[in-house]
Write a protein that holds these residues in place. Structure first.
Motif, mmCIF file in Angstrom:
data_model
loop_
_atom_site.group_PDB
_atom_site.id
_atom_site.type_symbol
_atom_site.label_atom_id
_atom_site.label_comp_id
_atom_site.label_asym_id
_atom_site.label_seq_id
_atom_site.Cartn_x
_atom_site.Cartn_y
_atom_site.Cartn_z
ATOM 1 N N ALA A 45 53.036 114.858 -1.641
ATOM 2 C CA ALA A 45 51.386 115.601 -2.573
ATOM 3 C C ALA A 45 51.007 114.899 -3.407
ATOM 4 C CB ALA A 45 52.811 116.839 -2.261
ATOM 5 N N LYS A 46 52.447 114.243 -4.284
ATOM 6 C CA LYS A 46 51.783 113.472 -5.010
ATOM 7 C C LYS A 46 51.156 112.201 -5.821
ATOM 8 C CE LYS A 46 55.664 115.069 -8.419
ATOM 9 N NZ LYS A 46 56.574 114.630 -9.523
ATOM 10 N N ALA A 47 51.336 111.967 -4.539
ATOM 11 C CA ALA A 47 50.540 110.732 -3.708
ATOM 12 C C ALA A 47 49.486 110.624 -4.047
ATOM 13 C CB ALA A 47 51.882 109.932 -2.494
ATOM 14 N N VAL A 48 49.259 111.904 -2.326
ATOM 15 C CA VAL A 48 47.673 112.241 -2.519
ATOM 16 C C VAL A 48 46.341 112.719 -3.279
ATOM 17 C CG1 VAL A 48 46.424 113.847 -1.557
ATOM 18 C CG2 VAL A 48 48.176 112.518 -0.124
ATOM 19 N N ALA A 49 47.643 113.253 -3.987
ATOM 20 C CA ALA A 49 46.834 114.235 -5.789
ATOM 21 C C ALA A 49 46.299 112.940 -6.565
ATOM 22 C CB ALA A 49 47.764 114.772 -6.678
ATOM 23 N N GLY A 106 62.998 100.706 -7.425
ATOM 24 C CA GLY A 106 61.869 101.468 -7.028
ATOM 25 C C GLY A 106 61.540 102.746 -7.802
ATOM 26 N N ALA A 107 63.755 103.919 -8.527
ATOM 27 C CA ALA A 107 63.390 104.930 -9.112
ATOM 28 C C ALA A 107 62.628 104.425 -10.521
ATOM 29 C CB ALA A 107 64.443 104.981 -9.742
ATOM 30 N N GLU A 108 62.800 103.059 -11.032
ATOM 31 C CA GLU A 108 62.289 102.579 -12.512
ATOM 32 C C GLU A 108 60.340 102.515 -11.915
ATOM 33 O OE1 GLU A 108 62.197 101.411 -16.533
ATOM 34 O OE2 GLU A 108 63.750 102.395 -15.138
ATOM 35 N N ALA A 109 60.367 102.008 -10.742
ATOM 36 C CA ALA A 109 58.678 101.611 -11.306
ATOM 37 C C ALA A 109 58.425 103.586 -11.191
ATOM 38 C CB ALA A 109 58.588 100.977 -9.552
ATOM 39 N N LEU A 110 58.618 104.831 -10.409
ATOM 40 C CA LEU A 110 58.666 105.208 -10.387
ATOM 41 C C LEU A 110 58.415 106.711 -11.646
ATOM 42 C CD1 LEU A 110 57.657 107.500 -8.656
ATOM 43 C CD2 LEU A 110 59.817 109.090 -8.173
ATOM 44 N N LYS A 111 59.177 105.508 -12.954
ATOM 45 C CA LYS A 111 59.091 106.244 -14.094
ATOM 46 C C LYS A 111 58.236 105.887 -14.688
ATOM 47 C CE LYS A 111 63.864 106.519 -15.281
ATOM 48 N NZ LYS A 111 65.555 106.104 -15.105
ATOM 49 N N PHE A 122 55.023 104.347 -13.334
ATOM 50 C CA PHE A 122 53.842 103.842 -12.322
ATOM 51 C C PHE A 122 53.750 105.140 -11.846
ATOM 52 C CE2 PHE A 122 55.467 99.438 -12.860
ATOM 53 C CZ PHE A 122 54.665 99.082 -13.530
ATOM 54 N N HIS A 123 52.666 105.930 -11.816
ATOM 55 C CA HIS A 123 52.345 107.454 -11.089
ATOM 56 C C HIS A 123 51.336 107.285 -10.798
ATOM 57 C CE1 HIS A 123 55.314 108.800 -14.276
ATOM 58 N NE2 HIS A 123 54.606 108.341 -15.948
ATOM 59 N N ASP A 124 50.958 105.787 -9.196
ATOM 60 C CA ASP A 124 49.686 106.054 -8.841
ATOM 61 C C ASP A 124 50.258 105.949 -7.901
ATOM 62 O OD1 ASP A 124 51.292 103.711 -8.164
ATOM 63 O OD2 ASP A 124 50.562 102.316 -9.488
ATOM 64 N N GLY A 125 49.018 106.153 -6.647
ATOM 65 C CA GLY A 125 49.334 106.832 -5.430
ATOM 66 C C GLY A 125 50.524 106.011 -4.522
ATOM 67 N N THR A 126 50.357 104.962 -4.545
ATOM 68 C CA THR A 126 50.814 103.941 -4.608
ATOM 69 C C THR A 126 52.496 103.725 -4.037
ATOM 70 O OG1 THR A 126 49.009 102.554 -4.283
ATOM 71 C CG2 THR A 126 52.038 101.580 -3.607
ATOM 72 N N THR A 127 53.169 103.933 -5.704
ATOM 73 C CA THR A 127 54.393 104.392 -5.774
ATOM 74 C C THR A 127 55.121 105.617 -5.940
ATOM 75 O OG1 THR A 127 53.479 102.683 -7.877
ATOM 76 C CG2 THR A 127 56.381 104.139 -8.491
ATOM 77 N N TYR A 128 54.128 106.346 -5.733
ATOM 78 C CA TYR A 128 54.819 107.519 -5.225
ATOM 79 C C TYR A 128 55.074 107.930 -3.356
ATOM 80 C CZ TYR A 128 53.465 109.914 -9.374
ATOM 81 O OH TYR A 128 53.849 110.699 -10.393
ATOM 82 N N ALA A 129 54.138 107.229 -3.467
ATOM 83 C CA ALA A 129 54.587 107.404 -1.581
ATOM 84 C C ALA A 129 55.302 106.279 -1.006
ATOM 85 C CB ALA A 129 52.985 106.361 -0.919
ATOM 86 N N TRP A 130 55.695 105.147 -1.948
ATOM 87 C CA TRP A 130 57.101 104.552 -1.569
ATOM 88 C C TRP A 130 58.521 104.785 -1.471
ATOM 89 C CZ3 TRP A 130 61.434 102.449 -3.862
ATOM 90 C CH2 TRP A 130 62.313 101.228 -3.033
ATOM 91 N N ALA A 131 58.445 105.458 -2.544
ATOM 92 C CA ALA A 131 59.277 107.153 -3.045
ATOM 93 C C ALA A 131 59.292 107.728 -2.016
ATOM 94 C CB ALA A 131 59.378 106.811 -4.231
ATOM 95 N N ALA A 132 58.500 108.427 -1.543
ATOM 96 C CA ALA A 132 58.488 109.069 -0.960
ATOM 97 C C ALA A 132 58.894 108.752 1.060
ATOM 98 C CB ALA A 132 57.203 110.023 -0.472
ATOM 99 N N GLN A 133 58.695 107.723 0.919
ATOM 100 C CA GLN A 133 58.923 106.973 2.008
ATOM 101 C C GLN A 133 60.061 106.736 2.312
ATOM 102 O OE1 GLN A 133 56.394 103.778 2.352
ATOM 103 N NE2 GLN A 133 55.178 104.459 4.358
ATOM 104 N N GLN A 134 61.014 106.547 0.904
ATOM 105 C CA GLN A 134 62.928 105.595 0.921
ATOM 106 C C GLN A 134 63.016 107.685 0.786
ATOM 107 O OE1 GLN A 134 62.399 102.419 1.601
ATOM 108 N NE2 GLN A 134 64.118 102.626 -0.090
ATOM 109 N N LEU A 186 57.662 97.443 -6.470
ATOM 110 C CA LEU A 186 57.533 97.872 -5.035
ATOM 111 C C LEU A 186 57.762 96.633 -3.870
ATOM 112 C CD1 LEU A 186 54.700 100.693 -4.466
ATOM 113 C CD2 LEU A 186 57.141 100.638 -5.717
ATOM 114 N N ALA A 187 57.459 95.608 -3.750
ATOM 115 C CA ALA A 187 57.313 94.135 -3.334
ATOM 116 C C ALA A 187 58.673 94.189 -3.426
ATOM 117 C CB ALA A 187 56.324 93.217 -3.247
ATOM 118 N N MET A 188 59.360 94.273 -5.146
ATOM 119 C CA MET A 188 60.393 93.295 -4.801
ATOM 120 C C MET A 188 61.814 94.526 -4.248
ATOM 121 S SD MET A 188 60.276 90.589 -6.016
ATOM 122 C CE MET A 188 58.559 90.032 -5.984
#
Length: 565
Positions: free
Chosen positions: A237-241, A203-208, A210-222, A184-186
């Motif tokens: 919603a996935k990030a919070v879950a 970002g898309a590859e990270a989403l595939k 990693f399934h942690d809250g931070t990754t979902y949140a970053w993708a959501a912001q995008q 996510l930093a990159m």
């Protein structure tokens, strides 16, 4: 006998029998021959380090770099060499940086540390190939900080395009570690360097992966920034879950929901799980916007059930919640409990002054503001705001000369602050000091040509005093063109029409403004026009409504006297 003669006599006296004559000290003695070595400043390690630190404290990086460069040559401490290298790199001194890095290498610097410095040198001189070689050495060295150092190096590069090329060449999915933070930093670095497609791919590859809250949140912001609010809500919603205990994620999700108009759902999301000062504050804001008295009361009681330290951390929010429930004395107690080191301490004092003023305790209110002026005397922004708060309290009390004096003090802090000039102009106008009001409005327009607020204020002031009506018309026409639907501008225009004797047009303009905004000044103006047209009952009806919504209106009593038989 003189002292010198006595001493001389003692030196030549015959010794008692059996003793050898004492030798007289003559010539150069051992202590006279003692020599103290004086180290030249350029060879004194401690002096060089002190000189370097002194230069840093005075923001003279060139002198600091020179001093630390000399210190590195004298010292066997790798930290000194590291400091010398960092300073030389900061001022883009290739020669000094090279020497410092070589010295650091001789003292045992790690390969990754050296690679970072040499990559920065290569970037400085535009050597992309060498920068790539060094950056690859850096990330190959591994360690928890390798990718952080890689990103830091590219952020500091002077050529963003060159940095972007190197980012895409090196920070590939094949090389990045199994750590979502690095990915996510990159991706974020890619966005900052203008490599949007790269950022999206990473970002898309990270989403595939990693399934942690931070990754979902970053993708959501995008998705949110791309305008896909529905997609952003799903990912948040996935990030919070995935990380329900993380209040930061719920705060971000709640913000997206609120910006999308779903404030009720935002409040529900924020109320779940662990709380902190920010989630409490946002929940309070949402409840206040919705005028949900039950939610305000529940939140107030919820925080008051928390331990004392939590209540102390949220004293400002508790004060606001108490105010919203009209518990003024409780609010004062909570605001008083806000610690001096709390970033909301200033605002807590301001709110206390406002409450005291509303309770008719004006002396106490002004004392609170005076204490602020003393406490923040060395902070110009806060000091000016404290003077402005004092002025606003005087304005609300109808003490317009005192308000103008308080704005004078604010302007001594920042003489060219157009906002304060404008506010002082309004105070002068209300106090009947028309020439001074006109001068302030004109000065604002000199500094901000075409400013709508100042144009409207100056146009109205001229019209209200039957001065320079052609100029007033020009100013107000410009304001109307810029803000055709603004009731305050329409009010000024209607009042100008009244001064010009155009009663029909004035009534039409002011009725339209009154329909859009039930403002006391607009109502008073409309009532006066109606009275002049002989519509006395209608005029009194409008004034009664003004009395209900704005009983302290400065013009209300004057106009009522005109209507009294």
């Amino acid at each position: 006998m003189g002292a010198a003669a006595a001493l001389a006599g003692c030196a030549t006296a015959t010794p008692p029998a059996g003793q050898q004559p004492r030798q007289v000290r003559t010539g150069v003695q051992p202590l006279d021959r003692l020599q103290v070595a004086i180290v030249p400043p350029e060879r004194d390690l401690e002096a060089q380090v002190m000189a370097g630190d002194f230069a840093i404290a005075h923001n003279d990086l060139k002198a600091a770099s020179d001093a630390y460069g000399r210190a590195a040559a004298l010292s066997d401490d790798p930290k000194v060499a590291s400091r010398a290298a960092e300073l030389a790199l900061a001022i883009h001194d290739q020669a000094a940086a090279g020497k410092a890095l070589d010295r650091w290498a001789a003292l045992g610097a790690k390969p990754g540390e050296l690679a970072e410095g040499r990559a920065r040198m290569a970037l400085d001189r535009g050597d992309t190939a060498e920068a790539q070689r060094q950056l690859e050495t850096l990330v190959a060295a591994g360690g928890p900080d390798a990718w952080r150092a890689f990103g830091r190096t590219l952020v500091q590069a002077r050529d963003a395009a060159q940095a972007g090329v190197l980012l895409e060449r090196i920070a590939t999915p094949q090389r990045l570690p199994n750590d979502s933070t690095a990915w996510l930093a990159m991706a974020e670095l890619g966005e900052n360097l203008g490599r949007h497609d790269y950022a999206q791919r990473i970002g898309a590859e990270a989403l595939k992966r990693f399934h942690d809250g931070t990754t979902y949140a970053w993708a959501a912001q995008q998705k949110f920034h791309a305008g896909d609010k529905a997609g952003a809500k799903k990912l948040f919603a996935k990030a919070v879950a995935a990380d329900p205990k993380n209040p930061r994620l719920r705060l971000a999700y709640g913000s997206v929901l609120a910006q999308g108009g779903d404030e009720k759902e935002a409040a529900r999301v924020l109320a779940q799980g662990a709380q902190d000062a920010d989630t409490y504050s946002m929940r309070m804001t949402l409840a206040a916007r919705a005028a949900d008295k039950a939610a305000i009361r529940r939140l107030y009681d919820e925080i008051r059930r928390q331990p004392d330290d939590v209540q102390a951390d949220n004293a400002f929010t508790l004060g606001q919640l108490a105010e919203l429930q009209d518990k003024k004395d409780d609010a004062l107690d909570w605001y008083a409990a806000v610690g001096d080191d709390d970033p909301r301490a200033f605002d807590a004092s301001v709110r206390s002054a406002v409450i005291l003023h509303a309770q008719g305790k004006d002396d106490d209110a002004h004392q609170v503001v005076a204490d602020l002026q003393t406490s923040y005397a060395d902070r110009p922004d806060a000091l000016q705001k404290a003077f402005a708060v004092d002025a606003e309290l005087y304005m609300d009390a109808g003490q317009f000369d005192a308000a103008a004096a308080a704005y004078d003090k604010a302007l001594r802090v920042k003489p060219d602050d157009t906002e304060m000039l404008y506010a002082r102009g309004l105070a002068y106008a209300e106090a009947g000091r028309v020439d001074q009001a006109v001068a302030d409005f004109r000065k604002v327009l000199d500094m901000k040509p075409g400013d709508i607020e100042a144009s409207n204020a100056l146009g109205y002031t001229l019209a209200d005093n039957n001065r320079d009506l052609p100029e007033a018309q020009t100013l107000l026409q410009a304001a109307r063109s810029a803000r055709p639907d603004d009731p305050s501008v329409a009010d000024s225009w209607g009042w100008l029409q009244f001064r010009q004797g155009q009663l029909d047009q004035a009534e039409s303009t002011l009725r339209g403004a009154w329909a859009k905004q039930k403002d006391g000044d607009i109502g008073v103006h409309l009532a006066e026009v109606l009275w002049q047209r002989g519509e006395h009952d209608e005029a009194r009806k409008v004034l009664n409504e003004v009395r209900r919504i704005d009983p302290k209106n400065a013009q209300l009593k004057k106009t009522e006297k005109k209507f009294t038989p």
